[in-house]
Write an enzyme that holds these catalytic residues in place. Structure first.
Site, PDB file in Angstrom:
ATOM      1  N   TYR A 176       4.593  -2.612  52.667  1.00  0.00           N
ATOM      2  CA  TYR A 176       4.811  -1.165  52.810  1.00  0.00           C
ATOM      3  C   TYR A 176       6.298  -0.830  52.737  1.00  0.00           C
ATOM      4  N   SER A 177       7.099  -1.464  53.601  1.00  0.00           N
ATOM      5  CA  SER A 177       8.522  -1.086  53.642  1.00  0.00           C
ATOM      6  C   SER A 177       9.211  -1.447  52.334  1.00  0.00           C
ATOM      7  N   PRO A 193      -5.835  -2.510  71.747  1.00  0.00           N
ATOM      8  CA  PRO A 193      -5.192  -3.693  71.167  1.00  0.00           C
ATOM      9  C   PRO A 193      -3.678  -3.554  71.106  1.00  0.00           C
ATOM     10  N   VAL A 194      -2.983  -4.534  71.703  1.00  0.00           N
ATOM     11  CA  VAL A 194      -1.517  -4.568  71.662  1.00  0.00           C
ATOM     12  C   VAL A 194      -1.123  -5.866  70.956  1.00  0.00           C
ATOM     13  N   TYR A 195      -0.356  -5.727  69.888  1.00  0.00           N
ATOM     14  CA  TYR A 195      -0.004  -6.907  69.100  1.00  0.00           C
ATOM     15  C   TYR A 195       1.017  -7.763  69.837  1.00  0.00           C
ATOM     16  N   THR A 245      11.633   6.141  55.136  1.00  0.00           N
ATOM     17  CA  THR A 245      11.378   5.619  56.479  1.00  0.00           C
ATOM     18  C   THR A 245      12.499   4.704  56.937  1.00  0.00           C
ATOM     19  N   ASP A 246      12.665   4.592  58.253  1.00  0.00           N
ATOM     20  CA  ASP A 246      13.666   3.659  58.778  1.00  0.00           C
ATOM     21  C   ASP A 246      13.285   2.208  58.507  1.00  0.00           C
ATOM     22  N   GLU A 247      12.000   1.978  58.144  1.00  0.00           N
ATOM     23  CA  GLU A 247      11.564   0.592  57.907  1.00  0.00           C
ATOM     24  C   GLU A 247      12.270  -0.050  56.720  1.00  0.00           C
ATOM     25  N   LYS A 290       8.520   1.301  49.900  1.00  0.00           N
ATOM     26  CA  LYS A 290       9.310   2.505  50.210  1.00  0.00           C
ATOM     27  C   LYS A 290      10.768   2.298  49.797  1.00  0.00           C
ATOM     28  N   ALA A 311       3.608  12.062  49.958  1.00  0.00           N
ATOM     29  CA  ALA A 311       2.432  11.257  49.589  1.00  0.00           C
ATOM     30  C   ALA A 311       2.794   9.785  49.557  1.00  0.00           C
ATOM     31  N   THR A 356       1.164   3.933  44.404  1.00  0.00           N
ATOM     32  CA  THR A 356       1.434   5.269  44.963  1.00  0.00           C
ATOM     33  C   THR A 356       2.912   5.434  45.325  1.00  0.00           C
ATOM     34  N   SER A 393       0.752   4.619  53.882  1.00  0.00           N
ATOM     35  CA  SER A 393       1.733   4.636  54.974  1.00  0.00           C
ATOM     36  C   SER A 393       1.507   3.582  56.059  1.00  0.00           C
ATOM     37  N   ASN A 406       6.998   8.763  63.904  1.00  0.00           N
ATOM     38  CA  ASN A 406       6.574  10.097  64.332  1.00  0.00           C
ATOM     39  C   ASN A 406       5.311   9.993  65.192  1.00  0.00           C
TER      40      ASN A 406
HETATM   41  P1  NAD Z   1      -0.435   9.663  56.041  1.00  0.00           P
HETATM   42  O1  NAD Z   1      -0.982   8.334  55.665  1.00  0.00           O
HETATM   43  O2  NAD Z   1      -0.943  10.350  57.271  1.00  0.00           O
HETATM   44  O3  NAD Z   1      -0.629  10.694  54.829  1.00  0.00           O
HETATM   45  C1  NAD Z   1      -0.416  10.341  53.503  1.00  0.00           C
HETATM   46  C2  NAD Z   1      -1.007  11.436  52.622  1.00  0.00           C
HETATM   47  O4  NAD Z   1      -0.721  11.090  51.245  1.00  0.00           O
HETATM   48  C3  NAD Z   1      -2.517  11.559  52.732  1.00  0.00           C
HETATM   49  O5  NAD Z   1      -2.884  12.914  52.813  1.00  0.00           O
HETATM   50  C4  NAD Z   1      -3.039  10.933  51.439  1.00  0.00           C
HETATM   51  O6  NAD Z   1      -4.275  11.487  51.002  1.00  0.00           O
HETATM   52  C5  NAD Z   1      -1.910  11.250  50.482  1.00  0.00           C
HETATM   53  N1  NAD Z   1      -1.851  10.311  49.343  1.00  0.00           N
HETATM   54  C6  NAD Z   1      -1.917   8.960  49.395  1.00  0.00           C
HETATM   55  N2  NAD Z   1      -1.863   8.456  48.143  1.00  0.00           N
HETATM   56  C7  NAD Z   1      -1.731   9.515  47.288  1.00  0.00           C
HETATM   57  C8  NAD Z   1      -1.604   9.646  45.888  1.00  0.00           C
HETATM   58  N3  NAD Z   1      -1.605   8.558  45.085  1.00  0.00           N
HETATM   59  N4  NAD Z   1      -1.466  10.878  45.355  1.00  0.00           N
HETATM   60  C9  NAD Z   1      -1.477  11.980  46.160  1.00  0.00           C
HETATM   61  N5  NAD Z   1      -1.610  11.911  47.494  1.00  0.00           N
HETATM   62  C10 NAD Z   1      -1.732  10.700  48.057  1.00  0.00           C
HETATM   63  O7  NAD Z   1       1.149   9.459  56.106  1.00  0.00           O
HETATM   64  P2  NAD Z   1       2.230  10.114  57.086  1.00  0.00           P
HETATM   65  O8  NAD Z   1       2.293   9.313  58.327  1.00  0.00           O
HETATM   66  O9  NAD Z   1       1.997  11.577  57.141  1.00  0.00           O
HETATM   67  O10 NAD Z   1       3.557   9.818  56.253  1.00  0.00           O
HETATM   68  C11 NAD Z   1       4.021  10.744  55.280  1.00  0.00           C
HETATM   69  C12 NAD Z   1       5.297  10.183  54.665  1.00  0.00           C
HETATM   70  O11 NAD Z   1       6.279   9.990  55.675  1.00  0.00           O
HETATM   71  C13 NAD Z   1       5.122   8.826  53.987  1.00  0.00           C
HETATM   72  O12 NAD Z   1       5.893   8.810  52.830  1.00  0.00           O
HETATM   73  C14 NAD Z   1       5.669   7.829  55.012  1.00  0.00           C
HETATM   74  O13 NAD Z   1       6.197   6.693  54.351  1.00  0.00           O
HETATM   75  C15 NAD Z   1       6.762   8.648  55.649  1.00  0.00           C
HETATM   76  N6  NAD Z   1       7.097   8.333  57.047  1.00  0.00           N
HETATM   77  C16 NAD Z   1       6.126   8.268  57.991  1.00  0.00           C
HETATM   78  C17 NAD Z   1       6.487   8.038  59.324  1.00  0.00           C
HETATM   79  C18 NAD Z   1       5.447   7.992  60.415  1.00  0.00           C
HETATM   80  O14 NAD Z   1       5.789   7.652  61.552  1.00  0.00           O
HETATM   81  N7  NAD Z   1       4.184   8.321  60.156  1.00  0.00           N
HETATM   82  C19 NAD Z   1       7.822   7.875  59.670  1.00  0.00           C
HETATM   83  C20 NAD Z   1       8.794   7.935  58.663  1.00  0.00           C
HETATM   84  C21 NAD Z   1       8.408   8.182  57.353  1.00  0.00           C
HETATM   85  O1  DAU Z   2       9.224   3.660  61.537  1.00  0.00           O
HETATM   86  C1  DAU Z   2       8.553   4.507  60.662  1.00  0.00           C
HETATM   87  C2  DAU Z   2       7.184   3.952  60.350  1.00  0.00           C
HETATM   88  O2  DAU Z   2       6.401   4.095  61.530  1.00  0.00           O
HETATM   89  C3  DAU Z   2       6.528   4.656  59.175  1.00  0.00           C
HETATM   90  O3  DAU Z   2       7.277   4.409  58.014  1.00  0.00           O
HETATM   91  C4  DAU Z   2       5.087   4.179  58.984  1.00  0.00           C
HETATM   92  O4  DAU Z   2       4.459   4.926  57.958  1.00  0.00           O
HETATM   93  C5  DAU Z   2       4.344   4.378  60.287  1.00  0.00           C
HETATM   94  O5  DAU Z   2       3.022   3.897  60.165  1.00  0.00           O
HETATM   95  C6  DAU Z   2       5.058   3.671  61.429  1.00  0.00           C
HETATM   96  O6  DAU Z   2       5.015   2.232  61.266  1.00  0.00           O
HETATM   97  P1  DAU Z   2       4.735   1.229  62.485  1.00  0.00           P
HETATM   98  O7  DAU Z   2       4.206  -0.030  61.944  1.00  0.00           O
HETATM   99  O8  DAU Z   2       5.895   1.173  63.402  1.00  0.00           O
HETATM  100  O9  DAU Z   2       3.583   2.093  63.254  1.00  0.00           O
HETATM  101  P2  DAU Z   2       2.181   1.651  63.918  1.00  0.00           P
HETATM  102  O10 DAU Z   2       1.670   2.832  64.668  1.00  0.00           O
HETATM  103  O11 DAU Z   2       1.279   0.981  62.951  1.00  0.00           O
HETATM  104  O12 DAU Z   2       2.646   0.548  64.981  1.00  0.00           O
HETATM  105  C7  DAU Z   2       3.597   0.861  65.999  1.00  0.00           C
HETATM  106  C8  DAU Z   2       3.822  -0.412  66.807  1.00  0.00           C
HETATM  107  O13 DAU Z   2       2.632  -0.713  67.548  1.00  0.00           O
HETATM  108  C9  DAU Z   2       4.099  -1.634  65.963  1.00  0.00           C
HETATM  109  O14 DAU Z   2       5.040  -2.456  66.622  1.00  0.00           O
HETATM  110  C10 DAU Z   2       2.754  -2.344  65.880  1.00  0.00           C
HETATM  111  C11 DAU Z   2       2.106  -1.997  67.204  1.00  0.00           C
HETATM  112  N1  DAU Z   2       0.630  -1.863  67.194  1.00  0.00           N
HETATM  113  C12 DAU Z   2       0.053  -1.090  66.239  1.00  0.00           C
HETATM  114  C13 DAU Z   2      -1.309  -0.922  66.196  1.00  0.00           C
HETATM  115  C14 DAU Z   2      -1.968  -0.083  65.121  1.00  0.00           C
HETATM  116  C15 DAU Z   2      -0.132  -2.478  68.179  1.00  0.00           C
HETATM  117  O15 DAU Z   2       0.422  -3.164  69.068  1.00  0.00           O
HETATM  118  N2  DAU Z   2      -1.484  -2.310  68.143  1.00  0.00           N
HETATM  119  C16 DAU Z   2      -2.112  -1.572  67.191  1.00  0.00           C
HETATM  120  O16 DAU Z   2      -3.380  -1.507  67.206  1.00  0.00           O
END
Ligand code: NAD
Ligand code: DAU
Length: 339
Positions: free
Chosen positions: A153-154, A208-210, A125-127, A157, A82, A100, A85, A183
């Site tokens: 965020y990072s 959109p590409v940042y 997270t690696d962040e 975490k 949770a 959270t 993210s 992921n």
């Molecule tokens: P997500 O945003 O898809 O899901 C987060 C979930 O947590 C949601 O279901 C939300 O309802 C729940 N949540 C949020 N606040 C809450 C609270 N206060 N109490 C209970 N539940 C709550 O996130 P995700 O991408 O599935 O990431 C899951 C975990 O993995 C996070 O801790 C994130 O930091 C970590 N992580 C994500 C990635 C990635 O690429 N997505 C990579 C590495 C680590």
């Molecule tokens: O590395 C792990 C992390 O990866 C997790 O901890 C985070 O929860 C997860 O959201 C993710 O973070 P990023 O910021 O790397 O993911 P995101 O998909 O938001 O963005 C990936 C890259 O793409 C980043 O360099 C920003 C860029 N981007 C993102 C969006 C949403 C764009 O260029 N355009 C976009 O619209």
């Protein structure tokens, strides 16, 4: 075995629930999720009424609610997914990230202490390591890379990770931490790069590409992350951190172009927009430790994983159409209109 999984209605947590039910049909899984904008109960529809699965809608930062659940369910293992993210949201509104991601983690660990949980696992997270320069391909994040965060965020975490390590050293709580790279896969919320690009491309909307799109992320198929956590909670050593990554570094622009190619959409949809504030340049994980200690290796190649992911979004339109017609529209307008 009772495993309490927080954030199980989100992207990775739900994939972890599906993985665990398949691999350990005798385990009891208890999901605790607040169902924020990112949580979706429909994702869990196939398991909701099944024996061996329970769902609680609760806030991990709500101490009483968490204690009540632990008292009733007596978890052996807690896996904390949770979190708030999304980096872009953290730049707009940092406060909920602190509540959270840090307070929620602390409350879960207090409950774990109080109710004798045998293993508390923090999904990090690696962040937390910050970023690497683009011109130093020889550098990777290892478990001893110093924490050096960029976004709210990072930072939240990393704050949680430090608390987890403090609970191990100070109170002897049996903890592990995994720090994973980006992921991708089914049930990924369409605010993130890959699902947002797929969904927009399917509507012939701008992609959109940042900045210049040259930032690099190390992409891992979600199932491989779930398998790594499964290994760590069963075989990982108390107090240890494990980096998880796919050795699959890609530039954002190349990902977006690849998705256009798979969907038969023109690259002219790509729109370079104002960069993310404090945008991390490159993430790259060295997963040697988890490989040597637990035998983990990523199994899904990116070319297969991205195809499976795109097919999933094509075959599960209802899931994401429900999302993008709700509150998501306001979010999208706020973040992308006139960017
Ligand atoms: P997500 O945003 O898809 O899901 C987060 C979930 O947590 C949601 O279901 C939300 O309802 C729940 N949540 C949020 N606040 C809450 C609270 N206060 N109490 C209970 N539940 C709550 O996130 P995700 O991408 O599935 O990431 C899951 C975990 O993995 C996070 O801790 C994130 O930091 C970590 N992580 C994500 C990635 C990635 O690429 N997505 C990579 C590495 C680590
Ligand atoms: O590395 C792990 C992390 O990866 C997790 O901890 C985070 O929860 C997860 O959201 C993710 O973070 P990023 O910021 O790397 O993911 P995101 O998909 O938001 O963005 C990936 C890259 O793409 C980043 O360099 C920003 C860029 N981007 C993102 C969006 C949403 C764009 O260029 N355009 C976009 O619209």
């Amino acid at each position: 075995m009772n495993i309490l999984i927080t954030g199980g209605a989100g992207f990775i947590g739900s994939n972890f629930i599906f993985h665990m039910r398949k691999k350990y049909p005798d385990y009891n899984l208890i999901c605790v999720d607040l169902l924020t904008y990112a949580g979706n109960l429909s994702t869990l529809a196939s398991v909701l009424d099944k024996p061996g699965f329970k769902f609680y809608k609760a806030d991990i930062a709500d101490r009483q609610a968490v204690y009540d659940i632990f008292e009733k369910e007596k978890p052996d293992i807690v896996v904390n997914f949770a979190a708030e993210s999304h980096v872009d949201r953290s730049i707009e509104e940092p406060e909920v990230f602190l509540r959270t991601n840090i307070i929620g983690t602390e409350v879960l660990m207090d409950a774990s202490k109080k109710y004798g949980v045998k293993r508390y696992h923090q999904v990090s997270t690696d962040e937390v390591y910050g970023d690497l320069p683009l011109d130093r391909k020889d550098l990777f994040f290892t478990e001893s890379t110093p924490l050096h965060t960029s976004s709210p965020y990072s930072s939240s975490k990393a704050g949680a990770d430090l608390m987890v390590q403090a609970y191990h050293r100070t109170y002897g709580l049996n903890v592990t931490i995994s720090r994973c790279s980006n992921n991708y896969g089914p049930y990924h919320f369409p605010e993130k790069l890959i699902p947002l690009t797929i969904v927009n491309a399917l509507h012939d909307k701008p992609l959109p590409v940042y900045g210049e799109g040259i930032n690099v992320r190390d992409w891992l198929y979600v199932e491989d992350h779930c398998k790594a956590i499964d290994l760590i909670i069963h075989k990982g050593e108390a107090g240890e951190v494990y980096n998880v990554g796919g050795h699959n570094e890609m530039r954002n622009i190349d990902i977006v172009k690849l998705i256009c190619k798979h969907l038969g959409k023109p690259e002219s949809l790509i729109q370079f927009v104002t960069d993310r504030k404090g945008h991390d340049m490159r993430y790259a994980i060295d997963p040697t430790k988890i490989h040597n200690a637990l035998g983990w290796l990523p199994e899904t190649k990116f070319e297969d994983g991205i195809k499976k992911t795109i097919d999933w979004y094509l075959n599960n339109k209802q899931w994401w159409e429900e999302i993008i017609k709700g509150e998501y529209r306001n979010y999208y307008d706020k973040m992308y209109t006139n960017r």
